[in-house]
Design a protein around this motif. Structure first.
Motif, PDB file in Angstrom:
ATOM      1  N   HIS A   1      -6.207   7.402   7.119  1.00 18.75           N
ATOM      2  CA  HIS A   1      -6.776   6.594   6.045  1.00 18.75           C
ATOM      3  C   HIS A   1      -8.265   6.460   6.284  1.00 18.75           C
ATOM      4  CE1 HIS A   1      -2.532   5.760   5.854  1.00 18.75           C
ATOM      5  NE2 HIS A   1      -2.715   5.319   4.636  1.00 18.75           N
TER       6      HIS A   1
ATOM      7  N   TYR B   1      -4.941  11.993   3.117  1.00 19.67           N
ATOM      8  CA  TYR B   1      -4.932  11.649   1.697  1.00 19.67           C
ATOM      9  C   TYR B   1      -6.377  11.618   1.229  1.00 19.67           C
ATOM     10  CZ  TYR B   1      -0.159   9.679   1.611  1.00 19.67           C
ATOM     11  OH  TYR B   1       1.179   9.486   1.646  1.00 19.67           O
TER      12      TYR B   1
ATOM     13  N   GLU C   1      -6.444   6.636  -1.536  1.00 20.75           N
ATOM     14  CA  GLU C   1      -6.425   5.422  -0.725  1.00 20.75           C
ATOM     15  C   GLU C   1      -6.915   4.223  -1.505  1.00 20.75           C
ATOM     16  OE1 GLU C   1      -4.785   5.043   1.732  1.00 20.75           O
ATOM     17  OE2 GLU C   1      -4.454   7.184   1.946  1.00 20.75           O
TER      18      GLU C   1
ATOM     19  N   HIS D   1       0.841  -1.206   0.000  1.00 19.76           N
ATOM     20  CA  HIS D   1       0.000   0.000   0.000  1.00 19.76           C
ATOM     21  C   HIS D   1       0.879   1.259   0.000  1.00 19.76           C
ATOM     22  CE1 HIS D   1      -3.560   2.409   1.313  1.00 19.76           C
ATOM     23  NE2 HIS D   1      -2.611   3.125   1.916  1.00 19.76           N
ATOM     24  N   GLU D   2       1.874   1.292   0.867  1.00 24.52           N
ATOM     25  CA  GLU D   2       2.735   2.481   0.959  1.00 24.52           C
ATOM     26  C   GLU D   2       3.568   2.661  -0.306  1.00 24.52           C
ATOM     27  OE1 GLU D   2       2.399   4.766   3.032  1.00 24.52           O
ATOM     28  OE2 GLU D   2       1.010   3.681   4.324  1.00 24.52           O
TER      29      GLU D   2
ATOM     30  N   HIS E   1       1.635   4.448  -2.819  1.00 22.10           N
ATOM     31  CA  HIS E   1       1.615   5.906  -2.591  1.00 22.10           C
ATOM     32  C   HIS E   1       2.859   6.541  -3.213  1.00 22.10           C
ATOM     33  CE1 HIS E   1      -1.953   6.399  -0.272  1.00 22.10           C
ATOM     34  NE2 HIS E   1      -1.538   5.798   0.824  1.00 22.10           N
TER      35      HIS E   1
END
Ligand code: ZN
Lengths: 344, 356
Positions: free
Chosen positions: A327, A276, A281, A226-227, A230
């Motif tokens: 999030h 964000y 997300e 997930h990171e 980003h």
């Protein structure tokens, strides 16, 4: 007959006077005693357009000016001489409440559309075209600021740190920039608690507290994926650009810098606090699912970790800041991830 | 011929007054904004002229208003040229980054010229009582005031910034003329340093007062009234109240200091060797208006902006006055040698007011 003031050519000297349109063709300006001060063909006289309640200016070729506040009187003259109403339509729009309401709606809609779609799109383009060394510089500064303000040295044992690095490397090797494109930093969370975040240049920070919650390798791999997403989608830079573009936009729209210098103090502070966007997300979650599937890991495990984090952070009465609060709509995301597991 | 106003040469005091109304300007602003949107920006030139005319036409000295005469078409041409240059810059930068560097260098050298062109454009199309203003700044004067002094100011960590500010105010004021007659301002740099010292001193005292009052009150409540013991952890309420106050102080600093320096500069300005200007704005009131304007504009998503502008103009003008020594009706527009057409149009683009 309209009352006003007659200014001598190019001069500040004036005489109280009256203007009159003779048989629809000639403009004659007389003093209060009846003496003729100026006379000219009406179509040769320059007439300023009507605006609010400010004075109207009738300028003669020689630089003399007849100035009057009798706007209706001047408009009548123009109508009588069948002269084109110079910018008259703008004034009529400005005075009609109907067009004002329509304008408010239009400006509001365009403004909202710009902030919802236009600004993020521009910011994204800028973010994607930011040179790598600029991204590194920004990340260096951010990291040293967070390090000194919040983060502590990691208390994880070397074996555990090694294990985290191996898992991270596995995820990174399945991501667009490859294993050397990203780096994992492990820190004590301090006030940030169980947390993970990405910096624009590919650094991903994970806290000891988050690691402590992990029960299964797939779970933390989900967070890493997930990171990393980003990073790849330059979401962090996009937010920075959004925050710094808004004052510039206001300057262009209003043509006024003084307001902006005031607003620019407030706006970044507000925006930096904000999370964000939800779209960011969802994109990061979708990418994470893709990467996990490619690795043969289970996205639902990532959802399990989210649920556990959510329960830990929000189980108490007040929801404490952490990875979750950054999030939005965690429940929705958990559902979404569990559903993605089923799909092929 | 009967003479209009002052017959003799007796001294007279004229007050400035802004007679514009927020609701009136709101309608002009929003309709022009909508027209600009519909025409994809083309109408912005007309919107600019109408805004400028409204503000000039609503600003009075005694019984006469200012006026603005620029032609929207020329502003449109100027903006088109600027846009073309910008696109050329972008394209050349994409072809070879060295072109971009070269262009930036060119812009750097053109900057003083742009400042002059912009100020001249603004002045020449502004009139009062049928007589035009003008601006006579030269290239090297602008270079010194807008490039050399700021560099000196920042490279000395701000130590020379007050002196740089004085240089800029001198350049701005002393190059303006009305009917060919000069404005002159004169004040020592030491007085600017004095004002900066006052502003910083007041700022520090106010910050200390906020800290003492907010946290002192909380300590009193927590310690004496509620628990009977002192908890060093400040509550969220106290911290956010204090943060709010500090924000307010930070935002007030620049407008307050600016106001004091404007007062100094304007009150030392003499027009044509005999008419004196005076400005008595309160720095605290201006700071209050500016900060609340910014907050209200933000809260209303921008729709308060017209009222904000009118509100500030009303206050500023109400504190300005002119001590005239003799007639004001003897002035005559000077015959101006033409500025090159392109120069004038480019000048219209950068009409962000560089001024005081
Ligand atoms: Zn995220």
């Amino acid at each position: 007959m309209i009352d006003g003031r007659y200014f001598l050519p190019h001069s500040a000297r004036f005489i109280a006077a009256r203007a009159e349109l003779m048989d629809g063709k000639t403009l004659r300006v007389c003093g209060t005693d009846g003496s003729v001060l100026a006379e000219a063909p009406f179509r040769k006289v320059k007439i300023s357009s009507r605006l609010g309640n400010i004075a109207r200016r009738l300028t003669f070729a020689d630089g003399a000016v007849f100035e009057t506040y009798d706007n209706d009187g001047v408009d009548d003259m123009l109508a009588e001489a069948r002269r084109f109403f110079h910018e008259g339509w703008v004034d009529r729009l400005e005075r009609s409440w109907r067009t004002v309401v329509v304008s408010v709606l239009l400006a509001g809609a365009v403004g909202a559309a710009f902030f919802v779609w236009g600004l993020p799109a521009i910011a994204l383009q800028l973010a994607l075209h930011t040179p790598a060394d600029v991204a590194k510089l920004m990340s260096d500064q951010t990291m040293s600021a967070i390090d000194s303000a919040y983060l502590k040295r990691s208390k994880l044992s070397p074996t555990e740190q090694k294990k985290a690095q191996v898992l991270f490397g596995r995820v990174a090797s399945h991501a667009p920039r490859g294993e050397n494109g990203y780096r994992l930093l492990i820190r004590g969370g301090g006030p940030l608690k169980a947390n993970a975040f990405a910096l624009p240049d590919g650094r991903v920070v994970m806290t000891d507290e988050l690691w402590a919650l992990v029960k299964n390798d797939d779970e933390i791999e989900g967070v890493f994926a997930h990171e990393i997403s980003h990073v790849d989608r330059a979401h962090g830079l996009q937010r920075v650009y959004e925050a710094s573009l808004i004052p510039a936009v206001i300057a262009v729209v209003t043509g006024d810098l003084s307001q902006v210098s005031q607003l620019s103090v407030l706006l970044p502070a507000i925006l930096v606090q904000s999370a964000y966007s939800r779209q960011n997300e969802e994109e990061a979650d979708d990418d994470a699912v893709e990467i996990l599937k490619r690795m043969g890991a289970k996205p639902a495990r990532f959802a399990d970790l989210l649920a556990r984090l959510n329960a830990k952070n929000c189980g108490k009465k007040d929801c404490e800041p952490g990875w979750i609060s950054d999030h939005p709509e965690t429940e929705v995301r958990i559902e979404h991830l569990r559903a993605a597991e089923g799909k092929k | 011929m009967p003479d209009g106003e002052s017959a003799g040469g007796a001294p007279a005091s004229y007050l400035f007054e802004f007679r514009g109304k927020g609701s009136e300007y709101f309608r002009i602003w929003i309709v022009n904004l909508a027209l600009t949107i519909i025409t994809l920006g083309v109408f912005s030139a007309w919107a600019k002229v109408r805004t400028k005319r409204y503000f000039n036409g609503s600003t009075f000295i005694g019984d006469h208003a200012f006026d603005y005469h620029a032609s929207p078409l020329r502003i449109l041409v100027g903006r088109t040229i600027a846009l073309a240059l910008f696109i050329a810059y972008e394209v050349s930068a994409a072809v070879d980054p060295r072109y971009a560097l070269l262009s930036l260098l060119l812009i750097g050298f053109a900057f003083p010229w742009l400042v002059n062109a912009s100020l001249r454009f603004n002045a020449r199309y502004t009139s009062y009582r049928n007589v035009r203003f003008n601006f006579t700044g030269r290239y090297f004067e602008a270079m010194i005031a807008y490039v050399i002094w700021p560099i000196a100011g920042f490279s000395t960590l701000g130590l020379l910034l007050p002196a740089a500010r004085r240089a800029r105010d001198y350049f701005y004021t002393n190059n303006h003329t009305y009917g060919g007659r000069p404005f002159r301002t004169e004040f020592s740099a030491g007085r600017v340093y004095g004002l900066v010292a006052i502003a910083i001193g007041v700022f520090i005292l106010a910050a200390a007062a906020v800290f003492a009052v907010v946290f002192g009150t909380e300590w009193l409540i927590v310690n004496k009234l509620l628990h009977g013991h002192y908890d060093p952890k400040y509550s969220i309420t106290a911290v956010s109240v204090a943060t709010g106050c500090f924000y307010f102080l930070f935002m007030s600093f620049a407008p307050a200091l600016h106001t004091m320096i404007v007062n100094l500069c304007v009150s030392n300005t003499i027009f044509d060797g005999r008419h004196k200007l005076k400005s008595r704005m309160s720095p605290i009131v201006v700071a209050w208006i500016t900060v609340t304007n910014a907050i209200l504009t933000l809260l209303t998503l921008g729709f308060f902006y017209p009222w904000a502008k009118v509100r500030l103009a009303r206050y500023e003008m109400s504190k300005l006055s002119l001590q005239a020594d003799g007639d004001l009706d003897t002035y005559v527009s000077e015959t101006l040698e033409g500025q090159s057409a392109v120069g004038e149009e480019i000048g219209s683009v950068f009409s962000f007011d560089f001024g005081l």
